[in-house]
Design a protein around this motif. Structure first.
Motif: not given
Length: 514
Positions: A433-440, A443-447
């Protein structure tokens, strides 16, 4: 061979754990817990007790009988290395099947075994219920459906009501012999600060907000004013008269008179030339979501115990089945009769104890046979995760995938490692979230969700049921907030968040007060 000492962890509160029990566990190098899911376990680590648990065996066992036997084998294997302490929830001599098995098999193998006395939740229940067991009390497991059939004839304590699903099965079984509004007692967390011992009506049993491994149910005997459900023979009633009532019920409620043909004819007309343009345009894929929606609407009616809603929504589900079967028939793939014939054949094939010569001793054995038969039918399933449908809701699919993997040993040995994984995934989500990478971040929210579901599975909590309960509570509480706003005559924007929170707290307090 070492000696096996069996101790009880008491009903829940640390204060109910005897000094002798704590001393025995502190002085033994091998301490095995049947389950670490117990309130006193947190205190063990503080007191320097090193232990392992058998929670992992619950994930790989096909039945409770298999799990209990695996637990016994683990304890006996540990005894081969030296003295071992085996600790169970409550008292070792109250509703503890593993202790029964251990006593038998330790004697056969010549292993010395000692059982230490411990307080049971029953000791607390007697006080809260105001009963004296000398008047007669039978104690059974929630899976003992044979004994459940006698409910109402004598005082009955039912233990191991450890989930909403078990409570639902228990309710249905009890309704065979007791009126839907029969008053029983819901017991949970006896001896703890949030102890519950309160009367509920039978039909409300599986709707209680908290049902877990410390839940039991007390069924008082029927009084003179209690009435049995129609068609159920009361104790001492004339058998011929009861049979006549049963026959009358069969005549009026028989499936033999069900006629599905009108629905088939209507669907055929809708799909034929000159029928409904919308219905004619549909395909299996275009109405796929409709099936899911109708099933969930039916489940909502079930949760609300809405008889009319259940009837209506079952009709909508049935309509979807006929709709899909009609489209398949038009394409020359199969028809409705093929669907019916296949499920009938499957039911007969998977119930050899009813339609064949197989003998079973209970529902657990039925499930074992069912799974064995499925394996012979589903020969195309070559991989561990085969059989978990991609069309399942994501929460339920994750739960089933994890369960499949756990059966072959791909799992943490206990929930501690899973919780560490939850924390790790939360950290990675914050970084994404801090990086601003929405796709990442997605993915991390799914994890994170996947790890939390796994944590729930380790604690025998069904996440789909848990989240559905939260959704229902949110909707109910928000409806109260909305009603308060409307009653004020003001607009939403006229209220601060703290004011709205007060309305929310009102709804929460109302729930706690029943």
């Amino acid at each position: 061979m070492g000696m096996i000492t069996i101790v009880g962890l008491g009903p829940g509160a640390v204060g109910h754990l005897s000094l002798e029990t704590m001393s025995i566990m502190q002085s033994c190098e091998q301490v095995i817990l049947r389950t670490a899911v117990h309130p006193t376990v947190a205190e063990l680590a503080k007191q320097g007790v090193s232990y392992s648990s058998c929670d992992d065996l619950y994930e790989v066992g096909a039945s409770f009988e298999e799990v209990y036997q695996n637990v016994v084998e683990r304890v006996l294997a540990a005894a081969a290395k030296g003295d071992v302490v085996y600790a169970v929830p409550g008292s070792p001599l109250v509703a503890e099947k593993t202790v029964v098995l251990l006593r038998e098999q330790a004697k056969e193998q010549g292993v010395e075994l000692v059982i230490k006395p411990s307080m049971s939740f029953l000791d607390l229940a007697y006080v809260s219920l105001g009963i004296d067991p000398i008047a007669g009390l039978r104690i059974i497991d929630a899976q003992d459906f044979g004994a459940i059939a006698d409910a109402g004839q004598y005082p009955l304590m039912i233990t191991q009501v450890y989930s909403q699903l078990v409570a639902s099965d228990l309710k249905i079984a009890l309704m065979e012999n007791l009126p839907d509004d029969y008053e029983l007692h819901f017991l949970r967390n006896m001896g703890l600060p949030d102890e519950e011992c309160r009367p509920v009506q039978l039909f409300e049993l599986d709707r209680q907000p908290h049902i877990d491994h410390l839940t039991s149910v007390y069924i008082p005997p029927m009084g003179d004013d209690d009435t049995m459900p129609s068609g159920i023979m009361a104790f001492g009633e004339d058998e011929d008269e009861a049979e006549a009532v049963d026959e009358a019920m069969v005549d009026t409620a028989s499936f033999d008179d069900v006629d599905i043909q009108p629905l088939v004819d209507v669907m055929r007309t809708l799909r034929e030339p000159g029928g409904c343009p919308w219905d004619r345009e549909q395909t299996h894929a275009s109405i796929r979501s409709n099936m899911i929606e109708e099933v969930y609407e039916y489940l909502e009616a079930v949760d609300a115990d809405d008889t009319e809603g259940m009837r209506e929504e079952l009709g909508d589900v049935l309509m979807q089945i006929v709709f899909h079967a009609r489209m398949a028939e038009e394409a020359g793939r199969f028809d409705l009769q093929d669907v019916i014939d296949e499920v009938v054949d499957k039911l007969i094939r998977r119930h050899p104890h009813v339609f064949g010569e197989t003998k079973v001793t209970g529902s657990d054995e039925v499930l074992v046979n069912w799974e064995a038969i499925k394996k012979t039918e589903k020969t195309e399933r070559k991989h561990v995760l085969d059989g978990v449908a991609q069309g399942l809701p994501a929460l339920l699919r994750a739960y089933k995938l994890q369960g499949k993997a756990a059966k072959v040993g791909f799992d943490w040995p206990d929930s501690v490692g899973v919780w560490d994984k939850v924390q790790e995934e939360l950290g990675e989500l914050q970084e994404a979230l801090a990086s601003g990478d929405k796709q990442a971040a997605e993915n991390e929210l799914g994890d994170v969700l996947f790890a939390i579901i796994n944590y729930a599975r380790h604690h025998k909590i069904e996440p789909e049921v848990a989240l559905n309960g939260t959704n229902n509570r949110f909707a109910k509480r928000f409806a109260h907030v909305e009603a308060r706003v409307e009653a004020s005559g003001k607009n939403w924007q006229d209220f601060s968040l703290s004011e709205l929170d007060r309305f929310w707290d009102e709804a929460k307090n109302a729930e706690k007060q029943g």
